[in-house]
Design an enzyme around this catalytic site. Structure first.
Site, PDB file in Angstrom:
ATOM      1  N   HIS A  48       0.816  -1.223   0.000  1.00  0.00           N
ATOM      2  CA  HIS A  48       0.000   0.000   0.000  1.00  0.00           C
ATOM      3  C   HIS A  48       0.853   1.280   0.000  1.00  0.00           C
ATOM      4  CE1 HIS A  48      -2.839   3.102   1.107  1.00  0.00           C
ATOM      5  NE2 HIS A  48      -2.232   3.258   2.274  1.00  0.00           N
ATOM      6  N   HIS A  72       4.109   6.710   5.500  1.00  0.00           N
ATOM      7  CA  HIS A  72       2.923   7.396   6.024  1.00  0.00           C
ATOM      8  C   HIS A  72       2.085   6.582   7.007  1.00  0.00           C
ATOM      9  CE1 HIS A  72       0.425   5.381   2.891  1.00  0.00           C
ATOM     10  NE2 HIS A  72      -0.576   5.640   3.698  1.00  0.00           N
ATOM     11  N   GLU A  76       1.124   5.147  12.611  1.00  0.00           N
ATOM     12  CA  GLU A  76      -0.235   4.747  12.949  1.00  0.00           C
ATOM     13  C   GLU A  76      -0.346   3.235  13.175  1.00  0.00           C
ATOM     14  OE1 GLU A  76      -2.143   6.978  13.626  1.00  0.00           O
ATOM     15  OE2 GLU A  76      -4.219   6.290  13.474  1.00  0.00           O
ATOM     16  N   ASP A  77       0.305   2.462  12.354  1.00  0.00           N
ATOM     17  CA  ASP A  77       0.056   1.014  12.338  1.00  0.00           C
ATOM     18  C   ASP A  77       1.199   0.129  12.823  1.00  0.00           C
ATOM     19  OD1 ASP A  77      -2.342   1.729  11.251  1.00  0.00           O
ATOM     20  OD2 ASP A  77      -1.776   1.285   9.187  1.00  0.00           O
ATOM     21  N   ASP A 139      -2.946   8.516  -1.014  1.00  0.00           N
ATOM     22  CA  ASP A 139      -3.329   7.448  -0.087  1.00  0.00           C
ATOM     23  C   ASP A 139      -4.791   7.065  -0.339  1.00  0.00           C
ATOM     24  OD1 ASP A 139      -3.297   5.786   2.257  1.00  0.00           O
ATOM     25  OD2 ASP A 139      -4.172   7.433   3.413  1.00  0.00           O
ATOM     26  N   ASP A 260     -24.405  15.126 -25.138  1.00  0.00           N
ATOM     27  CA  ASP A 260     -23.175  15.898 -25.055  1.00  0.00           C
ATOM     28  C   ASP A 260     -22.093  15.140 -24.294  1.00  0.00           C
ATOM     29  OD1 ASP A 260     -21.550  18.002 -25.358  1.00  0.00           O
ATOM     30  OD2 ASP A 260     -22.548  19.310 -23.917  1.00  0.00           O
TER      31      ASP A 260
HETATM   32 MN    MN Z   1      -2.523   4.677   4.006  1.00  0.00          MN
END
Ligand code: MN
Length: 716
Positions: A48, A72, A76-77, A139, A260
């Protein structure tokens, strides 16, 4: 999965000065940090951030942005901390990663349009550096590309809605049309599969038939360019389902009216070529009126430049034609990322003088709530630093000026909430109402029915709305209180004079004064309309011998007075029998009587030979004299009534009453009452000071100049 050397090769191709070692370090670090984590589809999690970095290389972004993309999700993870990133990758990247992590914590709950706009501003305010926003958009783009792996339909729908409300408009605003189109399209398919498929099928049908119709136009265009020796690439395309859907919604047209959907683009070399080609197009085909737009002479605010026109083809089909140079095309596709240049191998700022201008324009545009695709300055996002955006517990975003407090927040939500606020919880922690709010704070206002606005609140708020509401409250409250006081005064005054104050009486007064009944009470309450005046007006026969300003008959024991000369009790000090007094003869020969220590006498000192030693008569005093008192009362219902009742009871007439000052706890009044002498005055003062509601009573003299709330002097 993109391999390490592929990533560095791609970057080096557009940025020869790229720090390959730095990219490699980030690649390895992120891969290790995510370790054996996997995504829902079973891919290693590291794929990712790597894909996100890949998207950003397509936009030709700088090393710091690519590294931030790789890192990034680590804070967080994984076990990685902010400190680790700062230490290993330096301050610039550390701050970028912090920025992305902070944005991850925000969640838009309300799909309401105004909320979404505030939320977009919050996003930009929190991004600070535009690269944070770019990483976040990339992201989201990758998460949308893999959205179908998420098993729960509700979760997919929520993410898709958030993308439509927040991320797609943000991408448009910074001019990244391709990213916007793709985000919208995936989200649209998720949210309204049926409509998406119907429109797609319709486009396909039109394209099959239409291609045949459009192809000749393309061929003819190429021919025209050749004949006139103009270089240019000509190609056709169909519009995106979501933009067609949005147009149907906007114009209220049905699918069957939809024709159109074709567009054709010509990329040429110079600006003058653009206009020459436009001339050829308009000569060859009929143009649709109102559809020609010149974004070259008047670029869009996001920097977009192009010529647009719509023509009517041989089979009556409408085809939009866009004409632009290669440079203009770059900006249209990559938005602000196109402004990154790598001249001489160093990322530089093109047109740096224009940048300031862009930022200013952008700030204005966002202020005006412009939703068109717009453009951001490419490194710093300073324009929102004078604002903070906070959340209600329900997740609504409230935009406030910098320095705003929970009290501003409460008033911004609703005036009622503001007026009953007693405290606040900011991010779950109890804080005072004057606490300074920060971006993304969640604010819960603690309410109490018993609370009402305080005078001190005015200095605790910065928003005009809160200030105005607080002032309005006090104006209104003041008015109501004055009306109540006026009512009390009239009732007791009338009773003392032997009359009763009825509704009829009040309407009669209103009629005679030309005021509304409420205003009569208000004027009486504030002292602008004296009770005595009303009584005299209604009952002309009433005994008014004690009116202010009239020379009093005064007998003196020993004087050097010529018989028949008038005596006048000064209004500066209100002498009463018992006071030591002195008389001063004025130019007209009248004698003015002052208390011996009246400040006014200092002014009159040069005329000392005109002074007369006066004494009050020793007995048989029946005349009443005005004397002025200042009384401080506790601000509570009935306080005024107690005072007037007491005075009526001891037979003291109030000649005039003025409110000098009022606040939450106390109010100060000035009363002119009538007494026989100093002894009676002392009795009255003692009696008044026995009242629970009275905090202070004193006689006011001419030498005690005091200002009232409006700055006027009183006491003389
Ligand atoms: Mn992410």
């Amino acid at each position: 999965m993109i391999r390490q050397y592929e990533l560095t090769d791609t970057i080096r191709a557009y940025n020869p000065a790229s720090d390959e070692q730095l990219i490699n370090r980030a690649y390895v670090y992120a891969m290790r940090a995510h370790g054996s984590q996997t995504r829902i589809n079973g891919d290693p999690y590291f794929s990712h951030p790597l894909e996100v970095a890949g998207i950003l290389t397509e936009l030709k972004l700088d090393d710091a942005t690519i590294v931030t993309a790789l890192l990034h999700d680590t804070v967080e993870d994984t076990d990685t901390t902010h400190q680790d990133i700062h230490q290993l990758f330096g301050e610039e990247i550390g701050q970028l990663v912090d920025g992305v992590t902070k944005l991850d914590k925000l969640e838009l709950s309300s799909p309401d349009a105004a909320q979404a706009e505030n939320f977009r501003k919050l996003f930009m305010a929190m991004s600070q550096d535009i690269r944070v926003l770019l990483v976040k958009l990339a992201d989201r783009l990758h998460n949308m590309r893999t959205l179908h792996f998420i098993p729960k339909p509700e979760k997919r729908a929520r993410i898709a809605q958030e993308t439509i409300d927040l991320y797609a408009p943000l991408a448009g605003r910074i001019g990244m049309q391709n990213v916007r189109d793709e985000l919208e399209d995936i989200a649209f398919r998720e949210l309204n599969r049926e409509m998406h498929d119907t429109i797609t099928a319709r486009i396909d049908r039109l394209t099959v038939g239409g291609e045949a119709l459009v192809l000749p136009i393309l061929t003819e265009l190429r021919g025209l360019l050749g004949q006139h020796d103009l270089a240019g690439k000509v190609y056709g395309r169909t519009k995106k389902p979501f933009s067609i859907y949005a147009k149907m919604q906007r114009q209220g047209i049905g699918l069957e009216q939809l024709s159109d959907v074709f567009a054709c683009r010509i990329i040429t070399e110079t600006v003058s070529d653009c206009y020459r080609i436009l001339g050829l197009v308009h000569t060859r085909w009929a143009m649709v009126p109102g559809r020609f737009k010149d974004f070259i002479s008047t670029p869009k605010r996001n920097g977009y430049r192009s010529l647009h026109t719509t023509i009517v083809g041989p089979a009556k089909q409408r085809v939009e034609i866009q004409i632009r140079t290669q440079d203009m095309h770059e900006i249209a596709e990559r938005g602000l990322a196109a402004h990154w240049s790598y001249k001489d191998g160093v990322r530089g700022v093109e047109q740096s003088e224009d940048l300031t201008l862009w930022v200013e324009e952008l700030a204005q545009m966002i202020e005006a709530g412009d939703t068109a695709e717009d453009f951001l300055e490419h490194t710093r996002l300073e324009m929102f630093h004078d604002q903070v955006f906070c959340f209600t517990p329900r997740g609504d975003v409230i935009g406030l000026p910098a320095g705003a407090t929970p009290l501003d927040f409460a008033y911004a939500v609703h005036t009622e909430i503001g007026e009953h606020a007693v405290g606040a919880k900011v991010n779950g922690v109890r804080q005072p109402l004057n606490h300074r709010l920060a971006n993304a704070d969640e604010v819960e206002i603690i309410l109490s029915e018993a609370q009402s606005p305080q005078r001190s609140w005015e200095s605790m708020v910065v928003t005009g709305k809160a200030k105005a509401a607080i002032r309005r409250f006090f104006r209104e409250e003041n008015h109501q209180q004055m009306v109540r006081f006026g009512q009390e005064l009239l009732e007791s005054g009338f009773r003392d004079a032997g009359f009763s104050m009825t509704g009829k009486t009040l309407s009669k007064i209103a009629e005679m004064t030309g005021l509304e009944a409420d205003d009569v009470l208000h004027e009486v309450g504030t002292g602008r309309l004296a009770l005595q005046k009303i009584l005299t007006m209604l009952y002309p026969d009433i005994d008014t011998q004690f009116k202010i300003g009239k020379s009093e008959p005064l007998r003196v024991d020993r004087t050097g007075l010529v018989p028949g000369v008038g005596l006048h009790l000064s209004r500066c000090c209100f002498p009463v029998p018992g006071d030591r007094i002195v008389g001063v003869r004025d130019a007209a020969g009248q004698v003015n009587v002052h208390i011996i220590d009246c400040a006014k006498l200092v002014e009159l000192a040069p005329m000392a030979d005109q002074w007369l030693d006066l004494r009050w008569p020793s007995k048989d005093i029946t005349t009443h004299h005005l004397v002025r008192l200042e009384v401080d009362l506790v601000n509570q219902v009935g306080a005024m009534a107690s005072l007037t009742k007491l005075l009526a009871h001891i037979g003291i007439n109030i000649d005039d009453l003025v409110f000098l000052h009022r606040d939450q706890s106390v109010y100060k009044i000035r009363m002119d009452i009538e007494v026989r002498d100093l002894r009676q005055l002392e009795h009255v003062k003692n009696a008044i000071s026995t009242l629970d509601e009275v905090t202070r009573v004193r006689r006011v003299r001419g030498d005690e100049q005091t200002r009232d709330r409006e700055g006027r002097y009183y006491g003389i």
